[in-house]
Design a protein around this motif. Structure first.
Motif, PDB file in Angstrom:
ATOM      1  N   ILE A 173      -7.916   4.113  -1.035  1.00 53.86           N
ATOM      2  CA  ILE A 173      -7.660   2.700  -0.761  1.00 53.86           C
ATOM      3  C   ILE A 173      -8.840   2.170   0.047  1.00 53.86           C
ATOM      4  O   ILE A 173      -9.203   2.734   1.085  1.00 53.86           O
ATOM      5  CB  ILE A 173      -6.348   2.485   0.014  1.00 53.86           C
ATOM      6  N   PRO A 222      -5.915   1.464   4.671  1.00 53.71           N
ATOM      7  CA  PRO A 222      -6.918   1.962   3.725  1.00 53.71           C
ATOM      8  C   PRO A 222      -7.595   3.228   4.243  1.00 53.71           C
ATOM      9  O   PRO A 222      -7.824   3.393   5.450  1.00 53.71           O
ATOM     10  CB  PRO A 222      -7.906   0.801   3.614  1.00 53.71           C
ATOM     11  N   ASN A 245       0.802  -1.220   0.000  1.00 60.04           N
ATOM     12  CA  ASN A 245       0.000   0.000   0.000  1.00 60.04           C
ATOM     13  C   ASN A 245       0.833   1.267   0.000  1.00 60.04           C
ATOM     14  O   ASN A 245       0.507   2.253  -0.673  1.00 60.04           O
ATOM     15  CB  ASN A 245      -0.934   0.027   1.223  1.00 60.04           C
TER      16      ASN A 245
END
Length: 279
Positions: A91, A132, A80
């Motif tokens: 995300i 995220p 990520n």
């Protein structure tokens, strides 16, 4: 099911939808290309693998990217930071997966010690554990990519408590809820709920006849039915062993339909999650 090889080791799974197998853990990363932006599904085991994935993505599209993590295991989300550093601001993951990433990300670094020593040590560029930015809760989320949408949804616990499914046309990215070529991984699973979740996937077979598992070759719903039947067999054997010999339910390991390691995990998780209900 269409399977057409393209440059960069991509396999076309359906309309505007591709996947490729990453090297370190055999994770299937996905790519869905719309008119305005593209979605990448899972980011790999660290910056080394993420850089390779990003380069492969750029062989097919130069559109802005959105990233989706199917669950909270490092081989699927440790890339990520690389994608965030290369312009990805959005995300997505299931809410419980985000919480698990935050709680266990540091301790998971050991998982990638061989594949990406820098990520394991937390040293060097793009080795932060990046969470995220967007959460999927109880309701599905449709992401419009321009001329094509993907659907992010959660059907229940299984491989983890935060497994996210991604639908693109007739293709379903199932994450590690479905595993081809190896046993399912039970280390932090919810076995009874996993069976229920697979049953829900099978119930929508008309929507998604093609399935990209978290690892292995693309499969169909017959494969999922077989995985579910095997899981139900394992659950019955474990439940019987736990009932008959609660002091040492591991005696069931030799007769379970999995390798000794995953059989041990299955027994342990059957006992640890005995009171867990719902999604």
């Amino acid at each position: 099911m269409p399977e057409e090889e393209t440059p960069g080791r991509w396999t076309q799974a359906g309309e505007r939808t591709w996947f490729l197998r990453l090297d370190a853990f055999g994770v299937n990363a996905g790519l869905v290309i719309g008119d305005d932006r593209a979605a990448v599904i899972d980011s790999g085991a660290g910056p080394t693998e993420a850089a390779q994935l990003h380069a492969a993505v750029r062989e097919l599209t130069d559109l802005p990217l959105v990233l989706v993590n199917t669950h909270a295991h490092g081989d699927h989300f440790f890339g990520n930071a690389y994608f965030a550093a290369h312009g990805v601001e959005e995300i997505w993951a299931h809410a419980r997966a985000v919480d698990t990433m935050a709680a266990t990300g540091a301790e998971q670094r050991g998982l990638v010690e061989t594949a990406d020593p820098a990520m394991a040590a937390g040293e060097g560029e793009h080795t932060a554990v990046v969470l995220p930015s967007h959460r999927v809760e109880a309701q599905p989320v449709d992401l419009d990519l321009g001329g094509h949408s993907i659907t992010l949804f959660h059907l229940g616990r299984g491989h983890t408590d935060g497994d996210l499914l991604v639908g693109s046309g007739t293709v379903l990215f199932a994450g590690d809820l479905v595993e081809e070529g190896a046993d399912p991984s039970f280390s932090d699973s919810f076995p009874r709920q996993w069976g229920q979740t697979l049953g829900k996937i099978i119930a929508i077979d008309e929507l998604y006849p093609a399935i990209v598992p978290g690892h292995g070759r693309m499969v169909d719903m017959d494969f999922v039915r077989t995985q579910l039947a095997q899981l139900r067999q394992g659950i019955r054997m474990c439940a019987s062993a736990i009932s008959e010999s609660s002091a040492d339910a591991t005696k069931a390991i030799p007769i379970l339909p999995y390798t000794p390691l995953q059989s041990r995990y299955l027994v342990e998780r059957m006992r640890d999650t005995a009171g867990v209900q719902g999604a």
